[in-house]
Design a protein around this motif. Structure first.
Motif, PDB file in Angstrom:
ATOM      1  N   THR A 284     -50.308  70.639 -31.822  1.00 17.63           N
ATOM      2  CA  THR A 284     -50.526  69.585 -32.526  1.00 17.63           C
ATOM      3  C   THR A 284     -49.392  68.996 -33.183  1.00 17.63           C
ATOM      4  O   THR A 284     -49.537  68.373 -34.173  1.00 17.63           O
ATOM      5  N   THR A 308     -50.818  67.187 -28.182  1.00 16.56           N
ATOM      6  CA  THR A 308     -50.622  65.834 -28.625  1.00 16.56           C
ATOM      7  C   THR A 308     -49.738  65.077 -27.521  1.00 16.56           C
ATOM      8  O   THR A 308     -48.631  65.484 -26.933  1.00 16.56           O
ATOM      9  N   LEU A 334     -59.070  65.463 -32.258  1.00 13.75           N
ATOM     10  CA  LEU A 334     -58.627  66.425 -32.123  1.00 13.75           C
ATOM     11  C   LEU A 334     -60.235  67.352 -32.296  1.00 13.75           C
ATOM     12  O   LEU A 334     -60.369  68.207 -31.044  1.00 13.75           O
TER      13      LEU A 334
END
Ligand code: UDP
Length: 397
Positions: A284, A308, A334
């Motif tokens: 992330t 990401t 997400l």
């Protein structure tokens, strides 16, 4: 064969150090790894029979955000270390700097000992990570003193060039992995899952040091929009002093009532079985990731990955490796991706298997070691045939 003096500033095993460990294994009979701090990384090198010396007794008082004044005041500390490295480097053909402080020391040592300098650049030289002074320093030293800059991704190379680095100096070499290491026995996985109290849970793993730019807080925020059976494992510790962030994550867990759905496991060496315990692995980072070892490792373990959309992570996807990408810093997207993966499990598992095959081939450690060996070949000492010729008189027969 070439003799290498590797230099690394860290005693802790983050991605750059684990990459160095894999490279140094191929040179263990003719290399030394010089560290500027002691720690678990030294132990890992020793366990792998790689010669290692801790060269500094005190941490160097400069960090990624330091400006000129702090840099200059650390010279008193840097010079004796550089002299020590220069003395050592007389026994080696090349100085191989693996981190930024190692590059500074390596440059001074290279000037003193006239040994060529290689810079393995594991960072994206951008304002997200470095002060303008540090970016300028890294690029200027590389341009003037390095014979080769190895970058860990195209994103890292592009940032080096954008910061003023000479394009002809740099070569992209991705991190390498031994696919065998990422297999795991089913019984071991089941036992570990039971020990962690995760039987029957849908487990999302996050394997990174705890640091604001790694974005663990985004995953915790997304977790609130996931079903109750979803549990998050945060694997990793604050390796470089980000204790405040750890505290803020713990507060976030309490304030949002997620105590039963989040486990902080700290730094672990049993990454492979832990990845196998997970149903899904998320990455992330909110700033572009230079390479992102954990993404490839998760795929090697056959786990589906959501990452990401930036930096090295994007390159994997551009290379045709199938996985899920979400915009950085966006917990809503997400959560949607997590829920979708959970809902379409059969299809997701098949895609993860395809990714496993692809990365096993593309990032095989043997291929990466070959690339490094080819790049370092130019530094091998030229053997003077006249000096090796037999001195024994030829007898007339
Ligand atoms: N890692 C580990 N133990 C942990 C957390 C992470 O050994 O508890 C390893 C992980 O498997 C990966 C590396 O640390 O090989 C992190 O590398 P990455 O490129 O993902 O991030 P970096 O540390 O370079 O920012």
């Amino acid at each position: 064969m070439i003799k290498i003096l590797f230099l690394d500033q860290s005693g802790q095993p983050a991605g750059a150090e684990l990459c160095l460990l894999d490279i140094a294994k191929a040179y263990r009979d003719q290399c030394l790894v010089g560290l500027f701090a002691d720690g678990l990384f030294r132990q890992l090198l020793e366990e792998n029979q790689i010669p290692v010396q801790v060269l500094a007794t005190q941490a160097i008082a400069v960090h990624k955000g330091s400006g000129w004044l702090q840099g200059l005041s650390s010279l008193r500390q840097l010079l004796p270390l550089a002299i020590r490295v220069a003395q050592l480097s007389h026994h080696y053909d090349v100085i191989y700097a693996n981190t930024q402080k190692a590059m500074v020391i390596g440059t001074l040592a290279s000037i003193l000992s006239r040994r060529p300098l290689v810079y393995h650049l594991h960072d994206i030289l951008s304002a997200d990570h470095f002060s303008s002074t540090n970016r300028w320093l890294a690029v200027t030293l590389a341009n003037h003193y390095a014979s080769l800059v190895i970058t860990v991704s195209q994103a890292t190379q592009a940032a080096f060039i954008a910061a003023g680095g000479r394009p002809e100096l740099s070569e992209v070499v991705y991190n390498g992995f031994d696919p065998q290491v990422y297999h795991c026995d089913r019984t071991q996985v089941d036992t570990l899952k039971q020990q962690l109290g995760l039987t029957g849970r849908f487990v999302i793993g996050h394997f990174s040091r705890l640091s604001p730019w790694k974005g663990q807080h985004i995953l915790l925020e997304a977790l609130e929009s996931c079903s109750e059976e979803v549990t998050v494992l945060l694997v990793g510790d604050a390796l470089f002093g980000e204790q405040e962030y750890v505290q803020s994550l713990q507060t976030q867990v309490i304030e949002r009532g997620l105590q039963n759905r989040v486990q902080f496991l700290g730094f672990r060496s049993d990454i492979v079985p832990l990845m196998h315990v997970c149903d899904l692995i998320t990455h992330t980072s909110i700033a572009p990731e230079p390479f992102g070892r954990v993404i490839v490792e998760a795929m090697l373990c056959g786990r589906p990955v959501i990452a990401t959309q930036a930096g090295g992570a994007l390159e994997l996807s551009n290379a045709g490796i199938p996985y899920w990408l979400v915009p950085p810093g966006n917990p809503t997207d997400l959560a949607i991706a997590i829920n979708q993966c959970q809902a379409e499990w059969a299809q997701v598992s098949a895609i993860a298997q395809q990714a496993q095959l692809e990365v096993s081939r593309r990032f095989h450690i043997d291929t990466i070691r070959q690339q490094i060996a080819q790049l370092l070949h130019r530094f091998e000492p030229v053997i003077d045939a006249s000096k090796t010729r037999s001195t024994k008189p030829v007898s007339a027969s």
